[in-house]
Motif scaffolding. Structure first.
Motif, short mmCIF file in Angstrom:
data_model
loop_
_atom_site.label_atom_id
_atom_site.label_comp_id
_atom_site.label_asym_id
_atom_site.label_seq_id
_atom_site.Cartn_x
_atom_site.Cartn_y
_atom_site.Cartn_z
N ILE A 1 11.13 3.97 1.23
CA ILE A 1 12.36 4.13 0.46
C ILE A 1 13.27 2.94 0.73
CG2 ILE A 1 13.42 5.55 2.27
CD1 ILE A 1 14.98 6.99 0.05
N ALA A 2 13.85 2.40 -0.33
CA ALA A 2 14.79 1.28 -0.22
C ALA A 2 16.10 1.70 -0.87
CB ALA A 2 14.23 0.04 -0.89
N VAL A 3 17.14 1.81 -0.06
CA VAL A 3 18.47 2.17 -0.55
C VAL A 3 19.29 0.89 -0.66
CG1 VAL A 3 20.54 3.52 -0.12
CG2 VAL A 3 18.30 4.43 0.56
N VAL B 1 11.72 2.73 5.92
CA VAL B 1 13.07 3.02 5.45
C VAL B 1 13.88 1.73 5.46
CG1 VAL B 1 15.21 4.27 5.87
CG2 VAL B 1 13.01 5.39 6.31
N HIS B 2 14.40 1.35 4.28
CA HIS B 2 15.30 0.21 4.15
C HIS B 2 16.64 0.71 3.63
CE1 HIS B 2 11.94 -3.08 3.54
NE2 HIS B 2 11.83 -2.42 4.68
N VAL B 3 17.72 0.31 4.28
CA VAL B 3 19.07 0.59 3.79
C VAL B 3 19.83 -0.72 3.85
CG1 VAL B 3 21.21 1.87 4.14
CG2 VAL B 3 19.00 2.98 4.60
N SER B 4 20.21 -1.26 2.70
CA SER B 4 20.86 -2.57 2.71
C SER B 4 22.31 -2.50 3.17
CB SER B 4 20.79 -3.21 1.31
OG SER B 4 21.50 -2.43 0.37
N GLY B 5 22.93 -1.33 3.08
CA GLY B 5 24.31 -1.16 3.51
C GLY B 5 24.40 -0.49 4.87
N ALA C 1 0.83 -1.21 0.00
CA ALA C 1 0.00 0.00 0.00
C ALA C 1 0.86 1.26 0.00
CB ALA C 1 -0.92 -0.01 1.22
N LYS C 2 2.14 1.10 0.32
CA LYS C 2 3.07 2.23 0.33
C LYS C 2 3.59 2.52 -1.09
CE LYS C 2 3.19 2.63 4.90
NZ LYS C 2 2.73 3.83 5.63
N ARG C 3 4.02 3.74 -1.30
CA ARG C 3 4.65 4.13 -2.56
C ARG C 3 6.16 3.90 -2.42
NH1 ARG C 3 0.91 8.15 -1.42
NH2 ARG C 3 2.54 9.36 -0.37
N TRP C 4 6.65 2.84 -3.04
CA TRP C 4 8.05 2.45 -2.88
C TRP C 4 8.94 3.13 -3.92
CZ3 TRP C 4 10.55 -0.70 0.67
CH2 TRP C 4 9.72 -1.32 1.61
N VAL C 5 10.08 3.59 -3.44
CA VAL C 5 11.12 4.14 -4.31
C VAL C 5 12.42 3.42 -3.98
CG1 VAL C 5 12.48 6.16 -4.92
CG2 VAL C 5 10.04 6.40 -4.49
N GLU C 6 13.07 2.84 -4.99
CA GLU C 6 14.35 2.17 -4.79
C GLU C 6 15.45 2.97 -5.47
OE1 GLU C 6 14.87 -1.95 -4.99
OE2 GLU C 6 12.78 -2.47 -4.53
N ARG C 7 16.59 3.05 -4.80
CA ARG C 7 17.73 3.75 -5.38
C ARG C 7 19.01 3.03 -4.99
NH1 ARG C 7 17.16 9.66 -2.92
NH2 ARG C 7 15.21 9.43 -4.05
N PRO C 8 20.06 3.11 -5.82
CA PRO C 8 21.29 2.36 -5.54
C PRO C 8 22.08 2.90 -4.35
CG PRO C 8 21.57 3.75 -7.47
CD PRO C 8 20.11 3.81 -7.12
N SER C 9 21.95 4.18 -4.07
CA SER C 9 22.65 4.78 -2.94
C SER C 9 21.90 6.02 -2.51
CB SER C 9 24.10 5.13 -3.31
OG SER C 9 24.12 6.09 -4.36
N GLN C 10 22.31 6.58 -1.38
CA GLN C 10 21.65 7.77 -0.84
C GLN C 10 22.72 8.82 -0.59
OE1 GLN C 10 18.57 8.60 -0.52
NE2 GLN C 10 18.88 10.47 0.64
N THR C 11 22.81 9.81 -1.49
CA THR C 11 23.87 10.82 -1.39
C THR C 11 23.34 12.23 -1.22
OG1 THR C 11 23.95 10.96 -3.81
CG2 THR C 11 25.48 9.42 -2.74
N GLU C 12 22.01 12.42 -1.31
CA GLU C 12 21.41 13.72 -1.10
C GLU C 12 20.24 13.58 -0.12
OE1 GLU C 12 20.23 15.43 -4.77
OE2 GLU C 12 22.27 15.55 -5.59
N PRO C 13 19.98 14.59 0.71
CA PRO C 13 18.88 14.51 1.68
C PRO C 13 17.55 14.23 0.98
CG PRO C 13 20.27 16.39 2.16
CD PRO C 13 20.73 15.86 0.83
N VAL C 14 16.70 13.45 1.66
CA VAL C 14 15.40 13.11 1.09
C VAL C 14 14.34 13.17 2.19
CG1 VAL C 14 15.69 10.62 1.46
CG2 VAL C 14 14.13 11.43 -0.32
#
Length: 241
Positions: A55-57, A73-77, A34-47
């Motif tokens: 959000i899945a980083v 919030v998911h961060v795999s690293g 039900a959430k709006r998911w956004v995936e990105r390879p890394s997180q280098t700018e504030p969001v």
């Protein structure tokens, strides 16, 4: 996407904790949410994300993530920059919380860290926190309750964001008796802990009633030491999930 071993570990905790990460597991297992998911390879700018966002980083997070009204919030690293969270949220971190990094969480929060916490967690509301590595940083607890599960060794500084309330602490590895006595001295209404290893003989502590009168009222403390021994390599580095 979070590595399969982290998914399995979080699913295991979800059962033990009574559905603490249901939205994350639903997304992994069904591929929809039900959430709006956004995936990105890394997180280098504030969001900034809203309560309906996730959000899945798929790497390290090196810039601030803000979710003031809740979200996922998911961060795999590794988490190398701050998190600012409010509302009702699920946070899953596959790696470490780096030294100098702070997680600020209000509201209702469930947090999983697959590595170690060398930074700081400030949890002003109700929190359930699982750490599969060591906890060497700092924790400021909230109201009404804080539940912390550390699979590895524990040497964190503990304090309260407001009047000390309820704290439950489960440590799979080593924690010194001095550390536990220091936590008890904070004056929590109730502080209960179980410790895998400590530098005192196995048994129930503290000696005496574990009751004291503080400026905030009655304070009760009790903890159990399972075995006597020294700190060893973090369990998380030896455990295969």
């Amino acid at each position: 996407m979070m590595p399969p071993r982290i998914q399995r570990r979080v699913a295991h905790i979800d059962v033990l904790g009574g559905m603490v990460f249901p939205l994350s597991i639903s997304y992994w297992s069904k591929g929809k949410s039900a959430k709006r998911w956004v995936e990105r390879p890394s997180q280098t700018e504030p969001v900034l994300i809203g309560s309906g966002d996730a959000i899945a980083v798929n790497g390290d997070s090196e810039a601030l993530i803000s979710a003031p009204e809740g979200g996922i919030v998911h961060v795999s690293g590794d988490l190398k920059s701050g998190l600012e969270l409010g509302g009702h949220h699920e946070v899953i971190l596959g790696g470490d919380v780096a030294e100098g990094t702070t997680i600020k969480a209000s509201g209702f929060h469930d947090i999983f860290v697959g590595g170690s916490v060398h930074g700081k967690i400030v949890a002003s509301g109700t929190s359930k926190i699982w750490i599969d590595g060591d906890f060497t940083g700092a924790l400021m607890t909230g109201t009404p309750s804080t539940n912390v599960h550390v699979l590895g060794n524990f040497a964190a500084d503990i304090s309260s964001t407001d009047e000390p309330a309820l704290l439950w602490l489960a440590i799979g590895g080593f924690a010194s008796n001095a550390t536990l006595v220091s936590i008890a001295s904070v004056g929590y209404t109730q502080f209960n802990a179980t410790v895998g290893r400590s530098d005192v003989p196995p048994g129930l502590y503290p000696d005496g009633t574990g009751h004291r009168r503080t400026a905030h009222g009655n304070s009760y403390s009790r903890w159990c030491v399972m075995t006597q021994g020294e700190a060893e390599q973090s369990i998380a580095t030896k455990q295969a999930w």
